[in-house]
Every structure is written in C-alpha cells, then in structure tokens.
Design an enzyme around this catalytic site. Structure first.
Site, short mmCIF file in Angstrom:
data_model
loop_
_atom_site.label_atom_id
_atom_site.label_comp_id
_atom_site.label_asym_id
_atom_site.label_seq_id
_atom_site.Cartn_x
_atom_site.Cartn_y
_atom_site.Cartn_z
CB SER A 227 -6.27 -0.54 -42.12
OG SER A 227 -6.62 0.80 -42.18
CG ASP A 453 0.08 3.62 -40.21
OD1 ASP A 453 -0.69 4.35 -40.85
OD2 ASP A 453 0.01 2.39 -40.19
CG HIS A 483 -2.02 2.19 -43.67
ND1 HIS A 483 -2.18 2.32 -42.30
CD2 HIS A 483 -3.20 1.70 -44.14
CE1 HIS A 483 -3.40 1.91 -41.97
NE2 HIS A 483 -4.03 1.52 -43.06
#
Length: 514
Positions: A227, A453, A483
């Site tokens: 991320s 995602d 994610h």
C-alpha cells in the site's frame, strides 16, 4: 484505519500508551556521533502502546522464535544530521534457516501512511514463514507513528466526536461545521506535535530506512512494501537506487497522481469493490439477505445511508451509527473479501435498527480499540499526507468536483471528495504534487497489482512500473479481490514473490495470476 480520502494508499488494517512525553520520542544531540555506527539493543518486545494500537505483547512464532524490539536513533531533521535525534521503534524475528543461507534483513512497511509496523508484523508474521527461512523479518514505526515520536492531535473523547461528524455536508451550515472541525483538529496537531510535523515526509522516512539498512549490517535494502509502503519504497529507490536489493511492491500507489486524482481513483476503486460484493452476494445458492439483485443491494445501502444522515441508529453504546460512521465501516469491509460476510451481517442488522457491526468496522478503520482508546494512525496519516502533498483544496473547489466524484461512485463520491479539505489549514506546506520514484540503475523491483483492489486501484501498478523507469519495475497482475495480493493466499502470487526474494528469480514481466 483512517478515512480512505486521507490516504493515497490506505493500509492493511490490524484490528485488534500514547508516548509518555515528547522527551521519550525526541531526545539528545547527535553532534560528533556517527549514527551509522550505533548498536541496536534488541530486547523482548513490550505490549504495544496506545499509540500503536494497544493489546498484548507479541506471542512467539510457531517453533518458539521470540519477537525482539529495539530503538534506532535518527536525526529529527535530515538537513541537520548532527542536530537533535528521535528514536524509531523496530521489531524483528530472526531468520529460521541455516546461518549460511541467510540473505540479510527484509524490511516491511504495511502502509497507511501511519500504520505501526511494530504492531502489524507480528499479526501477519506467520504469513511470511517462507521468507523467514532466509531473512530476519524486520519492521518499524515510521517517524510520526506509534512509538517513533508519534504525532498527537486530539484526545480520545474529541476523536469520538471527530469521527461522528457529518463528513458529507448537504448545506452551508453543515459545510461550515466540517471546516471548523477540521481547523480545530489541525490546530491541535500543531499545538501538541508542532516540532515533529515538518519532518514526517516520506523522503525523511526513506532516509531513515537507509540508515536502518546500514545499522542492520546490510549492503542493500531488501524490502517488502504494501500500500503506502510502495510509495515509500519508490521514494527510497529514487533517493538510493544503488542501495536497492530485492524489493517487492504490493497494493501499489499510483505515484503520478496528486491527492485529488488519487481520491477520485479510490472512489472508482471502492465502487468497483462494492459492485463485486453485491454481485457475489446475489450469486450465492442460499440467496442474498440484503437484496434481490446487485442493483437492489446497492440501492438499499444508499437508502440506509440517506436515512442515517438525519436519523442515526444505536451503534456501540453510547455512540450512535451516523452516515459517516456507516460509510467508513462499509469501506473498511471492502479491503478484503474475507470481510464481506461481516458487511452482509452488519447491513442486515442495520436494516433492523442495530448499527453495532458497522460501527465496529468503522472503529477498525479509525484505529479505535474496544476500550475507547485510539491509536495514532489518523494523526500520523494526516500529518504525513499533508506534509507530502502540495495541493491545498478549498470548499468551493470540492463542490465544483462533486459531480465527477459522484459519477465515479454514487456511494463514496461525496465522502472522498470532502476529505480533500483536510490539509487546507495545515501548519506545514506540502512538498510536491506527487512523489518522484524514478530510479535509473536500481535493481529489479517486483510490482504486484490486484485488479479488484479498492484502495490502490490496479492502474497504479502500471503507472509505478513506468515511473520507476526502464529495466527497474517488473509488473505482476493478480486477478483477485481486496487490497494487496500476497496475503490473499494465492499460490501463484506467493510463488513469484518468494522466488524473487529467496532466490533472485525475476518473473517474466506481465505475468498474470488468477
């Protein structure tokens, strides 16, 4: 987890004492001290502090390996490396394989920005058992986070009010209230943490990682960024291309976008995840308890949020589930397909007037524990983003963009658009429109994008590959949901990542896993 609009790449959330004083996080004078020569004093890890999310001390890994913690001394201001220092909290689990097979340390950043790596790594540690055969697994609280001179803004009671506010104003009075609450929050950050706020940029954290590399004894930084951790890794590669070892970026931030473009992309990403959730629900043989068709599912959710705007329902006593809390709870549940069952349950209960499950999901997003204490993920997230992002958006600008955001997501559009005002009154100017991740000469970096995602949309992976430069980024696609990709358990993804990190085998560019 903070409001997704606060984060170009919202982190993996760990659902589970603020720093005792500024002195414990920011200390001495490093004049005439060579910080690269410092020795880390590894000891048994204490229980996570309130700022890290609280809870119990990490349990040993299967086989008995204990987690160890230490503090790395880094300059407060990298433009004055001989000035004051702060301490960065580190955690590690030693490599499990034969000593002669050890490659070095593998440093993790799980995202946010603002997530505590010291709290997160033990939560996911067993997922990386294969990698631990040849690496010490290492993570850390970046500056401004957790025990690393953690940013403090409002207290727990004030944060309860902050997260209950109407984040999608419908009229001038509600708009002024949102702006007033934002100014109050930002002023509290400046009052309580003003000294550290100018020094929490991603470029500062990248410089910390290179010092960490040296103190850990590694010639190259071997790195796993998830991320926002992909942005941090990209900035590191730009600043120190020759020091990049084997690196993986998973759940990839688009480094070419400014904050507005990123939020708009997230609106599309969360809407796609919601569409997929609705389709999955109605496709089940036992039927979908929250709608007869995908559109019916989404229409009923929209109706619930509209009703909550004027009439909140009981949540976690004594708090009530507001429209804002429900929206953030829904967003949290879309981070992983594993959470979809909780979203279904939460919606069923909310339609019957019980908002507890959706509020618990919202609390997880915002870093609130069951005892009412908040981690510092939201203050850290806002502080890092506002220090990084140069644009400052006015309410009039947001209102002009609402049609575009609503077209991207009828459910999340307003929520993400209004989040753009969060940095408008911030005390520290933002550094740039977007990060520079160009890294000519760096070793190959494996860039893993997930087509489903919600928080870091799939297009970001290709943008990262292009921005890193020719011969650096190697793209791998995972056709999945949620994610990130590695922690999905997909054997193809894990095989490619493990093959690179453990054996140096770079997969063919364009490899697709499903």
């Amino acid at each position: 987890m903070p409001n997704p609009s606060r984060s170009r790449a919202a982190a993996l959330a760990v659902t589970a004492v603020l720093l005792t004083s500024w002195v414990s996080g920011c200390g001495g004078d490093s004049e005439d001290e060579d910080l690269t020569a410092q020795k880390l004093d590894w000891k048994a890890c204490p229980a996570p502090s309130e700022a890290q999310g609280g809870g119990s001390a990490p349990s040993p890994l299967p086989g008995g390996t204990e987690w160890q913690c230490a503090t790395l001394k880094v300059p407060l201001d990298w433009s004055d490396p001989k000035g004051d220092t702060i301490g960065l909290a580190l955690i590690r689990a030693r490599a499990s394989g034969a000593p002669g097979r050890r490659i070095g340390s593998l440093v993790f950043n799980f995202g946010g920005p603002g997530g505590s790596g010291v709290a997160s790594l033990p939560a996911f540690g067993q997922d990386y058992a294969a990698l631990r055969t040849r690496y010490d697994l290492v993570s850390f609280d970046p500056r401004g986070v957790g025990r690393s001179a953690g940013v403090k803004c409002e207290d727990d009671r004030q944060l309860d009010r902050f997260f209950q506010q109407d984040a999608t104003p419908d009229d001038a009075a509600e708009q002024q209230e949102l702006l007033r609450n934002t100014r109050t929050f930002n002023a509290a950050c400046e009052k309580n943490s003003g000294r550290v706020l100018p020094h929490v940029r991603t470029t500062d954290a990248a410089r910390d990682m290179d010092l960490m590399r040296q103190v850990l004894g590694d010639d190259k930084l071997h790195y796993f960024g998830i991320s926002y951790g992909t942005e941090l890794g990209g900035v590191y590669a730009h600043l120190f291309p020759k020091n990049v070892g084997r690196a993986v970026f998973d759940g990839v931030v688009d480094p070419t976008q400014d904050a507005e473009q990123s939020s708009l992309g997230q609106a599309r990403g969360f809407q796609l995840a919601l569409d997929n959730f609705a389709q999955d629900c109605v496709s089940k043989a036992e039927g979908c308890p929250i709608g007869d068709s995908p559109q019916d599912v989404k229409d009923r959710i929209a109706g619930l949020l509209k009703d909550l705007d004027s009439k909140p329902i009981p949540g976690v006593f004594p708090r009530r589930l507001t429209q804002t809390a429900a929206t953030s709870g829904i967003a949290q549940s879309l981070y992983s397909k594993d959470f979809w069952e909780y979203l279904t349950e939460g919606l069923e209960q909310a339609y019957d007037g019980d908002g507890k499950v959706l509020m618990l999901l919202s609390d997880s997003m915002n870093g609130r524990s069951e005892n009412g204490q908040y981690s510092n993920i939201t203050p850290a997230n806002i502080s890092i983003n506002c220090a990084d992002d140069k644009p400052r958006y006015t309410a009039d600008h947001v209102k002009s963009k609402l049609p575009e955001f609503r077209a991207a997501s009828p459910l999340f559009g307003d929520y993400l658009a209004w989040g753009l005002v969060g940095c408008t009154d911030w005390a520290v100017p933002g550094a740039a429109e977007h990060p520079d991740v160009s890294a000519p000469g760096a070793a190959p970096i494996l860039v893993v994008g997930n087509t489903g995602d919600p928080a870091t949309p799939y297009a970001g992976a290709r943008a990262m590959v292009n921005a890193l430069g020719k011969g650096v980024g190697v793209e791998l696609t995972y056709k999945g949901q949620g994610h990130g990709a590695y922690d999905s358990g997909n054997k193809c993804v894990q095989g490619a990542v493990n093959g690179y990190l453990l054996e140096g085998t770079v997969p063919s560019a364009g490899t697709v896993c499903s």
